[in-house]
Design an enzyme around this catalytic site. Structure first.
Site, PDB file in Angstrom:
ATOM      1  N   CYS A  96       3.354   8.312   1.442  1.00  0.00           N
ATOM      2  CA  CYS A  96       3.978   7.330   2.318  1.00  0.00           C
ATOM      3  C   CYS A  96       4.051   6.027   1.526  1.00  0.00           C
ATOM      4  O   CYS A  96       3.014   5.507   1.105  1.00  0.00           O
ATOM      5  CB  CYS A  96       3.095   7.180   3.566  1.00  0.00           C
ATOM      6  SG  CYS A  96       3.607   5.882   4.692  1.00  0.00           S
TER       7      CYS A  96
ATOM      8  N   CYS B  99       7.479  -6.175  15.167  1.00  0.00           N
ATOM      9  CA  CYS B  99       6.975  -5.308  16.240  1.00  0.00           C
ATOM     10  C   CYS B  99       5.520  -5.738  16.502  1.00  0.00           C
ATOM     11  O   CYS B  99       4.701  -5.720  15.576  1.00  0.00           O
ATOM     12  CB  CYS B  99       7.046  -3.838  15.833  1.00  0.00           C
ATOM     13  SG  CYS B  99       8.717  -3.315  15.392  1.00  0.00           S
TER      14      CYS B  99
ATOM     15  N   ASN C 226      -2.555   3.017  17.101  1.00  0.00           N
ATOM     16  CA  ASN C 226      -3.765   2.556  16.416  1.00  0.00           C
ATOM     17  C   ASN C 226      -3.990   1.097  16.763  1.00  0.00           C
ATOM     18  O   ASN C 226      -3.058   0.302  16.690  1.00  0.00           O
ATOM     19  CB  ASN C 226      -3.587   2.661  14.895  1.00  0.00           C
ATOM     20  CG  ASN C 226      -3.544   4.099  14.449  1.00  0.00           C
ATOM     21  OD1 ASN C 226      -4.444   4.866  14.728  1.00  0.00           O
ATOM     22  ND2 ASN C 226      -2.473   4.468  13.770  1.00  0.00           N
TER      23      ASN C 226
ATOM     24  N   CYS D 217      -0.801   4.721  10.456  1.00  0.00           N
ATOM     25  CA  CYS D 217       0.439   4.012  10.768  1.00  0.00           C
ATOM     26  C   CYS D 217       0.176   2.637  11.347  1.00  0.00           C
ATOM     27  O   CYS D 217      -0.621   2.485  12.261  1.00  0.00           O
ATOM     28  CB  CYS D 217       1.245   4.779  11.794  1.00  0.00           C
ATOM     29  SG  CYS D 217       1.889   6.266  11.138  1.00  0.00           S
TER      30      CYS D 217
ATOM     31  N   LEU E 254      11.196   5.022  17.809  1.00  0.00           N
ATOM     32  CA  LEU E 254      11.817   4.745  19.104  1.00  0.00           C
ATOM     33  C   LEU E 254      10.862   3.977  20.038  1.00  0.00           C
ATOM     34  O   LEU E 254      11.160   2.887  20.471  1.00  0.00           O
ATOM     35  CB  LEU E 254      12.262   6.069  19.733  1.00  0.00           C
ATOM     36  CG  LEU E 254      13.385   6.007  20.748  1.00  0.00           C
ATOM     37  CD1 LEU E 254      14.654   5.435  20.153  1.00  0.00           C
ATOM     38  CD2 LEU E 254      13.666   7.403  21.318  1.00  0.00           C
ATOM     39  N   HIS E 255       9.739   4.590  20.360  1.00  0.00           N
ATOM     40  CA  HIS E 255       8.657   3.967  21.144  1.00  0.00           C
ATOM     41  C   HIS E 255       9.005   3.614  22.587  1.00  0.00           C
ATOM     42  O   HIS E 255       8.109   3.411  23.401  1.00  0.00           O
ATOM     43  CB  HIS E 255       8.094   2.713  20.467  1.00  0.00           C
ATOM     44  CG  HIS E 255       7.650   2.931  19.054  1.00  0.00           C
ATOM     45  ND1 HIS E 255       6.883   4.004  18.672  1.00  0.00           N
ATOM     46  CD2 HIS E 255       7.891   2.225  17.917  1.00  0.00           C
ATOM     47  CE1 HIS E 255       6.655   3.937  17.367  1.00  0.00           C
ATOM     48  NE2 HIS E 255       7.265   2.880  16.888  1.00  0.00           N
TER      49      HIS E 255
ATOM     50  N   SER F   9      12.224   6.153   7.418  1.00  0.00           N
ATOM     51  CA  SER F   9      11.835   5.801   8.783  1.00  0.00           C
ATOM     52  C   SER F   9      12.318   4.388   9.085  1.00  0.00           C
ATOM     53  O   SER F   9      12.030   3.460   8.342  1.00  0.00           O
ATOM     54  CB  SER F   9      10.307   5.878   8.910  1.00  0.00           C
ATOM     55  OG  SER F   9       9.892   5.501  10.202  1.00  0.00           O
TER      56      SER F   9
ATOM     57  N   GLU G 224       0.811  -1.209   0.000  1.00  0.00           N
ATOM     58  CA  GLU G 224       0.000   0.000   0.000  1.00  0.00           C
ATOM     59  C   GLU G 224       0.841   1.253   0.000  1.00  0.00           C
ATOM     60  O   GLU G 224       1.970   1.268   0.492  1.00  0.00           O
ATOM     61  CB  GLU G 224      -0.896   0.014   1.244  1.00  0.00           C
ATOM     62  CG  GLU G 224      -1.790  -1.183   1.278  1.00  0.00           C
ATOM     63  CD  GLU G 224      -2.847  -1.107   2.343  1.00  0.00           C
ATOM     64  OE1 GLU G 224      -3.682  -2.006   2.396  1.00  0.00           O
ATOM     65  OE2 GLU G 224      -2.826  -0.157   3.137  1.00  0.00           O
TER      66      GLU G 224
ATOM     67  N   CYS H 116       2.316  -3.650  15.411  1.00  0.00           N
ATOM     68  CA  CYS H 116       2.190  -3.202  14.018  1.00  0.00           C
ATOM     69  C   CYS H 116       1.542  -4.291  13.179  1.00  0.00           C
ATOM     70  O   CYS H 116       1.950  -5.459  13.234  1.00  0.00           O
ATOM     71  CB  CYS H 116       3.580  -2.872  13.477  1.00  0.00           C
ATOM     72  SG  CYS H 116       3.599  -2.530  11.708  1.00  0.00           S
TER      73      CYS H 116
ATOM     74  N   CYS I 103       6.894  -7.615   6.609  1.00  0.00           N
ATOM     75  CA  CYS I 103       8.031  -7.075   7.352  1.00  0.00           C
ATOM     76  C   CYS I 103       8.520  -8.139   8.320  1.00  0.00           C
ATOM     77  O   CYS I 103       7.723  -8.868   8.907  1.00  0.00           O
ATOM     78  CB  CYS I 103       7.603  -5.828   8.141  1.00  0.00           C
ATOM     79  SG  CYS I 103       8.978  -5.013   9.003  1.00  0.00           S
TER      80      CYS I 103
HETATM   81  N1  SAH Z   1       9.693  -0.095   9.589  1.00  0.00           N
HETATM   82  C1  SAH Z   1       9.797   1.321   9.557  1.00  0.00           C
HETATM   83  C2  SAH Z   1       8.764   2.007   8.708  1.00  0.00           C
HETATM   84  C3  SAH Z   1       7.352   1.480   8.704  1.00  0.00           C
HETATM   85  S1  SAH Z   1       6.363   1.657  10.151  1.00  0.00           S
HETATM   86  C4  SAH Z   1       9.773   1.865  10.985  1.00  0.00           C
HETATM   87  O1  SAH Z   1       9.637   1.082  11.902  1.00  0.00           O
HETATM   88  O2  SAH Z   1       9.959   3.061  11.162  1.00  0.00           O
HETATM   89  C5  SAH Z   1       5.906   3.367  10.185  1.00  0.00           C
HETATM   90  C6  SAH Z   1       5.641   3.895  11.578  1.00  0.00           C
HETATM   91  O3  SAH Z   1       4.376   3.432  12.074  1.00  0.00           O
HETATM   92  C7  SAH Z   1       6.669   3.473  12.593  1.00  0.00           C
HETATM   93  O4  SAH Z   1       6.976   4.565  13.420  1.00  0.00           O
HETATM   94  C8  SAH Z   1       5.909   2.406  13.362  1.00  0.00           C
HETATM   95  O5  SAH Z   1       6.460   2.172  14.621  1.00  0.00           O
HETATM   96  C9  SAH Z   1       4.545   3.021  13.418  1.00  0.00           C
HETATM   97  N2  SAH Z   1       3.479   2.078  13.792  1.00  0.00           N
HETATM   98  C10 SAH Z   1       3.431   0.772  13.541  1.00  0.00           C
HETATM   99  N3  SAH Z   1       2.301   0.245  14.041  1.00  0.00           N
HETATM  100  C11 SAH Z   1       1.632   1.258  14.636  1.00  0.00           C
HETATM  101  C12 SAH Z   1       0.394   1.329  15.302  1.00  0.00           C
HETATM  102  N4  SAH Z   1      -0.384   0.271  15.473  1.00  0.00           N
HETATM  103  N5  SAH Z   1       0.006   2.550  15.776  1.00  0.00           N
HETATM  104  C13 SAH Z   1       0.768   3.646  15.586  1.00  0.00           C
HETATM  105  N6  SAH Z   1       1.949   3.629  14.945  1.00  0.00           N
HETATM  106  C14 SAH Z   1       2.383   2.442  14.475  1.00  0.00           C
END
Ligand code: SAH
Length: 359
Positions: A105, A116, A291, A334, A216-217, A192, A92, A119, A112
């Site tokens: 984006c 994580c 999200n 995201c 970072l998170h 990113s 997408e 995600c 992936c």
């Molecule tokens: N793999 C790369 C780029 C794709 S993810 C990265 O990790 O940066 C894009 C962004 O969305 C990242 O910051 C990721 O941590 C965030 N993201 C993933 N799942 C999410 C969710 N459920 N809610 C909010 N942000 C999320």
């Protein structure tokens, strides 16, 4: 014109395109290259080429992406496109119109491998890397879509599906073409990453000064190990050192992405640790309430506490913004990309007007 096996048009480099055009006058190469990249046109639209050649090029250098579905939100200001690749894989991209800029984006992998847990793409697992052409074509398509609403595509963020730095060589070739041939300034391109340290180090040696965003998170290793598994391989100390190197080499402002998860990384201590890292690196913090995704039961931090977290960061001297959460209603936000694509690709174009959401 040489007969070759078909390869997607933005996967051809100049030599491969020249080989395809053998037998044609030499100036054709520049005409076609500029038509594809500078103008973003299909070969069929290149009226400065002989008609037969246009047809042949369309056939021998086909598109890589086919629209499987398109959905809109935010009164047409957010457009999510689900692309089907030649092997049936789905990825997408999301086009977002803002008052002063238009950003796309894009995805760099189907699926992936970073796993994580919060995600949606991470939950689904890795499928394959995208090719240079599959990455570039998402941008070309976005530029055309923007043009059709009298907007100019200004920014590209590599923040869609996949981990860009796990597909480094193809990513960087795509970045070069976007910068040199498409004419998008590297300063308007943002990579990113989840924090692949060798990739960040390599970025520091490249000619193109793109923006670096790090997801970072968490600002301590125990929590980050749990949220972002790659942290076990590249812990915070190494990640921060690599970011410092990038900052020194490129002088571009860094940003940290921080998905606020209720009761998990939204405590006062999290704000304090984050602020200390952000200050050290002069980084901007983008806060976004998590999200909800099918495989992760925890929800995002409620709006009031999101605002309090931002205020705390600012009190501590760090710059932070709560990111507008585009496309939530259409699973374009995201971490939600393709959440349901595999289960039920949508085929109709739907407009879902929705107010802009702020954390
Ligand atoms: N793999 C790369 C780029 C794709 S993810 C990265 O990790 O940066 C894009 C962004 O969305 C990242 O910051 C990721 O941590 C965030 N993201 C993933 N799942 C999410 C969710 N459920 N809610 C909010 N942000 C999320």
């Amino acid at each position: 014109m040489a007969e070759r096996q078909s390869i997607s048009r933005y996967d051809l480099d100049r030599d491969a395109l020249a080989a395809l055009l053998s037998g044609q006058p030499r100036y054709r190469l520049e005409q076609v290259w500029d038509g594809l990249y500078g103008l973003g046109k299909d070969p069929a639209e290149l009226t400065n080429l002989p008609k037969a050649l246009r047809g042949q090029l369309d056939e021998l250098a086909p598109r890589a992406l086919r629209v499987a579905a398109e959905r809109q939100a935010d009164r047409g200001d957010t457009i999510k496109t689900l692309w089907e690749l030649h092997d049936g894989r789905l990825v997408e991209s999301v086009l977002m119109h803002y008052p002063g800029r238009t950003t796309v984006c894009v995805s760099t992998q189907a699926g992936c491998a970073m796993a994580c847990g919060f995600c949606a793409t991470g939950q689904a697992g890795f499928e394959r890397h995208l090719s240079v052409g599959e990455i570039v074509e998402q941008v070309i398509a976005a530029r055309r879509s923007a043009q059709s609403s009298n907007r100019r595509l200004s920014n590209v963020v590599f923040m869609g599906m996949g981990e860009p730095l796990a597909n480094y060589d193809r990513l960087w070739e795509a970045i070069r073409r976007l910068h040199i041939d498409v004419g998008l300034s590297a300063r308007h391109l943002t990579v990113s990453t989840v924090g692949i340290v060798p990739g960040i180090r390599r970025m520091a040696t490249e000619a193109e000064p793109v923006n670096l965003a790090v997801s970072l998170h968490a600002a301590d290793d125990t929590l980050r190990d749990a949220l972002v598994p790659i942290n076990r391989r590249y812990p915070l100390r190494e990640l921060i050192a690599a970011c410092e190197e990038y900052l020194e080499a490129k002088g571009r402002r860094l940003s940290f992405e921080w998905a606020l998860i209720d009761g998990v990384n939204d405590r006062n201590i999290d704000a304090e640790r984050l602020a200390s890292i952000a200050l050290r690196l002069r980084a901007h913090v983008n806060l976004i309430p998590l999200n909800a995704t099918p495989g992760y039961p925890t929800t995002g931090t409620p709006p009031q506490r999101v605002a309090a977290f931002r205020d705390r960061l600012e009190d501590l001297g760090a710059n932070a913004t709560v990111r507008k959460n585009r496309g939530n209603d259409i699973d374009a936000a995201c971490g939600q990309l393709a959440a349901r694509a595999h289960a039920q690709p949508q085929t109709q174009v739907t407009a879902v007007p929705a107010p802009l959401r702020r954390g």
